[in-house]
Enzyme design. Structure first.
Site, short mmCIF file in Angstrom:
data_model
loop_
_atom_site.label_atom_id
_atom_site.label_comp_id
_atom_site.label_asym_id
_atom_site.label_seq_id
_atom_site.Cartn_x
_atom_site.Cartn_y
_atom_site.Cartn_z
N LYS A 297 1.21 -1.51 0.50
CA LYS A 297 0.21 -0.12 -0.09
C LYS A 297 0.84 1.36 -0.06
O LYS A 297 0.89 2.39 -0.69
CB LYS A 297 -1.05 -0.15 0.75
CG LYS A 297 -1.56 1.13 1.21
CD LYS A 297 -2.60 1.13 -0.14
CE LYS A 297 -3.38 3.22 0.03
NZ LYS A 297 -4.74 2.73 1.39
N CYS B 148 -4.01 9.31 2.45
CA CYS B 148 -2.64 8.78 1.87
C CYS B 148 -1.88 8.82 1.72
O CYS B 148 -0.64 8.42 1.25
CB CYS B 148 -3.63 7.88 0.80
SG CYS B 148 -4.99 6.50 1.49
#
Length: 411
Positions: free
Chosen positions: A207, A261
């Site tokens: 990720k 993010c």
């Protein structure tokens, strides 16, 4: 030894936790969401949603009506838990794992053995193991094999969460193969994408790497925009031309990078390997520096129009057509402008929120203003977010105002 999963507790009902809880419940799994916000708990139990995300309200409403989704301020008893809490970074850009630790301590008293605990929060390498260790420290009567611990990072785009949560491939990282298999079986109840099994640390890094790849490429575009402004080249035309090369795909520049993010995850890699992550660090610094460059252009315009000019800031969210202000460079620009131009009248235009965030609400020189009213009054128009309400504005509507277009809409 894993148990049959009939009930799932989702810890944290934010931008990822609530959609996850909703799709699980909509698939027929009894799902209990837990959140520290009384407003969020009340909203969910009423079949409502506390933030904007296309398609979410309908699913929450349907699941609550069916009796498969509820919310609580207390950690529930469940067969499996999905932890979707914030993982901010400190001033030193190190990961703050306190929310994960608090979630683990809340789960621990309810465990009897065989439960699955999944960390879905974006996390630095080792955080999933740390969560498992925190649970076992609270429950010394349990052995390591009594709790299945896994990491399943979310990989969805705000504005398309409900679609991508079901369709995207899913990375499943277990601290043991048994934990990975149990997590795969749970996510398979609503996810139609491919399940990619690995270990927890690799899943954590996957990720981070995905978002760092994007960050590095955005930094290239943002640096190009600064260079082009210095040498008198239209950066958007330049990128459009360069992208005709069959192996070139430059992204679009903007006022910076926001969201929880891309603006955060690369720092977790830098913190894990500070001497080696040189390119990733430089990209972060480039993107973090872009709001200051935009501010410099606004200040130049104020020198021309005078310190009491009216500035229309179009957009506060971190990306188009949502209300999410997390790590927003546009919000950062607004906050700094309020401080550095106290005589200016600042009209903040954000059609996806009903009130200014706390960081702006107390300022005397800024108001939340409808777009037409802001354009009528503006000496300087700054496009920060390409919301659909702004991209539909023809260039001639801007009149004689000085235009600072960070998104290339009116070039």
């Amino acid at each position: 030894m894993s148990r049959s999963i009939e009930t799932v507790g989702v810890i944290g009902l934010g931008y990822i936790g609530l959609p996850t809880a909703a799709v699980l419940a909509d698939a027929g799994v009894e799902t209990i969401g837990m959140d520290v916000s009384a407003h969020t708990v009340e909203a969910v139990n009423a079949g409502q949603v506390p933030f904007v995300e296309p398609g979410l309200r309908e699913v929450v409403e349907r699941a609550v009506s069916a009796g498969t989704l509820s919310a609580s301020a207390e950690t529930p008893v469940a067969d499996a838990y999905i932890v979707a809490v914030p993982t901010p970074f400190t001033e030193a850009h190190a990961a703050d794992l306190s929310y994960i630790e608090a979630a683990a301590r809340g789960i621990a008293p309810h465990l009897t053995g065989g439960e699955l605990v999944i960390l879905e929060s974006t996390s630095p390498p080792g955080a999933t193991e740390h969560m498992g260790a925190t649970i076992l420290a609270e429950r010394p009567d349990l052995a390591a094999g009594d709790v299945l611990v896994a990491h399943c990072p979310e990989r969805v785009l705000p504005g398309r969460i409900m679609v991508e949560m079901a369709q995207n491939d899913r990375i499943i990282g277990g601290t043991t193969p048994e934990a990975a298999a149990a997590a795969r079986d749970l996510y398979a109840r609503f996810c139609r994408g491919e399940m990619l099994l690995t270990d927890a640390r690799t899943a954590e890094m996957a990720k981070l790497v995905e978002n760092s790849f994007r960050d590095v490429n955005i930094a290239f575009a943002n640096e190009l925009s600064v260079i082009c402004a210095e040498i008198g080249v239209d950066v958007w035309e330049l990128i459009e031309l360069a992208n005709h090369h069959p192996r070139v795909n430059i992204l679009q520049p903007g006022p910076g990078v926001g969201g929880h993010c891309i603006a955060v995850d690369p720092w977790f890699i830098v913190d894990a390997a500070p001497e080696s992550a040189r390119l990733i660090r430089t990209a972060r610094q480039t993107n973090d520096g872009k709001p200051e460059w935009v501010l410099g252009r606004i200040e130049q315009a104020l020198e021309h129009h005078g310190p009491e000019a009216t500035v229309a800031l179009l957009g506060l969210a971190f990306k188009p057509n949502i209300d999410d202000l997390r790590e927003s460079p546009s919000l950062r620009i607004a906050e700094r402008l309020v401080e550095r131009a106290p005589e200016a009248t600042i009209r903040a235009v954000e059609p996806n929120v009903e009130e200014l965030p706390a960081s702006l609400a107390a300022a005397a020189n800024v108001t939340l203003t409808p777009v037409e009213e802001a354009l009528d009054a503006a000496d300087i128009v700054v496009l920060l977010v390409d919301h659909r309400q702004f991209t539909e504005i023809p260039a001639e509507r801007l009149g004689e105002a000085t235009v600072i277009d960070t998104r290339g809409v009116w070039r």
